[in-house]
Design a protein around this motif. Structure first.
Motif, PDB file in Angstrom:
ATOM      1  N   ARG A  26     100.112   4.000 -21.970  1.00 37.74           N
ATOM      2  CA  ARG A  26      99.745   3.136 -22.995  1.00 37.74           C
ATOM      3  C   ARG A  26     100.217   3.518 -24.520  1.00 37.74           C
ATOM      4  NH1 ARG A  26      96.557  -0.529 -20.745  1.00 37.74           N
ATOM      5  NH2 ARG A  26      95.434  -0.026 -18.790  1.00 37.74           N
ATOM      6  N   ARG A  53      96.124  -3.498 -29.302  1.00 32.48           N
ATOM      7  CA  ARG A  53      95.313  -3.759 -27.806  1.00 32.48           C
ATOM      8  C   ARG A  53      95.738  -2.315 -27.153  1.00 32.48           C
ATOM      9  NH1 ARG A  53      96.675  -9.027 -28.762  1.00 32.48           N
ATOM     10  NH2 ARG A  53      98.688  -8.951 -27.194  1.00 32.48           N
ATOM     11  N   ALA A  54      97.134  -1.931 -27.161  1.00 32.33           N
ATOM     12  CA  ALA A  54      97.566  -0.788 -26.391  1.00 32.33           C
ATOM     13  C   ALA A  54      96.916   0.475 -26.935  1.00 32.33           C
ATOM     14  CB  ALA A  54      98.982  -0.797 -26.445  1.00 32.33           C
ATOM     15  N   ASP A  76      93.955   0.616 -28.226  1.00 29.16           N
ATOM     16  CA  ASP A  76      92.515   0.515 -28.083  1.00 29.16           C
ATOM     17  C   ASP A  76      92.166   0.745 -26.595  1.00 29.16           C
ATOM     18  OD1 ASP A  76      91.604  -0.450 -30.331  1.00 29.16           O
ATOM     19  OD2 ASP A  76      91.762  -2.266 -30.016  1.00 29.16           O
ATOM     20  N   ARG A  77      93.143   0.167 -25.690  1.00 27.78           N
ATOM     21  CA  ARG A  77      92.947   0.487 -24.219  1.00 27.78           C
ATOM     22  C   ARG A  77      92.976   2.044 -23.775  1.00 27.78           C
ATOM     23  NH1 ARG A  77      93.911  -3.270 -19.986  1.00 27.78           N
ATOM     24  NH2 ARG A  77      93.610  -5.511 -20.931  1.00 27.78           N
ATOM     25  N   PHE A  93      89.929   3.657 -24.901  1.00 28.69           N
ATOM     26  CA  PHE A  93      88.709   3.404 -24.152  1.00 28.69           C
ATOM     27  C   PHE A  93      89.026   4.096 -22.723  1.00 28.69           C
ATOM     28  CE2 PHE A  93      88.280  -0.715 -26.395  1.00 28.69           C
ATOM     29  CZ  PHE A  93      86.950  -0.375 -27.033  1.00 28.69           C
ATOM     30  N   ALA A  94      90.157   4.050 -22.247  1.00 23.37           N
ATOM     31  CA  ALA A  94      90.619   5.057 -21.167  1.00 23.37           C
ATOM     32  C   ALA A  94      90.088   6.538 -21.101  1.00 23.37           C
ATOM     33  CB  ALA A  94      91.935   5.014 -20.752  1.00 23.37           C
TER      34      ALA A  94
END
Length: 95
Positions: free
Chosen positions: A16, A49-50, A52-53, A56-57
């Motif tokens: 990511r 978005r990448a 953020d992901r 979050f991961a």
């Protein structure tokens, strides 16, 4: 809080982040080339978005590890409250 990412988790997060790195490079190139504003913003949103992901991961993995340590009795009650507050702060920083 020490985060221990397993092989698959680490690979997913790194993928990511590399994707976001490529997208950001693309945004820079697009701006330098004078590309359409809408295209630039679309690419920038994808990079955001990448990132953020990936964040979050990482937080989800930390939360899972924290819960496992609590269940196994490796984390005290005071430490649990501190960890919860720290994870909450991290989560909110991405929200």
């Amino acid at each position: 809080m020490e985060l221990d990412l397993a092989g698959a988790e680490l690979k997913a997060v790194l993928n990511r982040l590399r994707r976001a790195q490529g997208q950001i490079s693309g945004v820079i190139r697009m701006i330098e080339e004078g590309r359409d504003c809408e295209d630039v913003v679309t690419q920038l949103a994808a990079a955001s978005r990448a990132l953020d992901r990936a964040g979050f991961a990482i937080i989800a993995t930390g939360l899972q590890q924290c819960l496992t340590e609590v269940e196994e009795g490796r984390r005290s009650a005071e430490s649990q409250d501190e960890m919860r507050a720290r994870l909450e702060k991290l989560f909110l920083s991405l929200a």
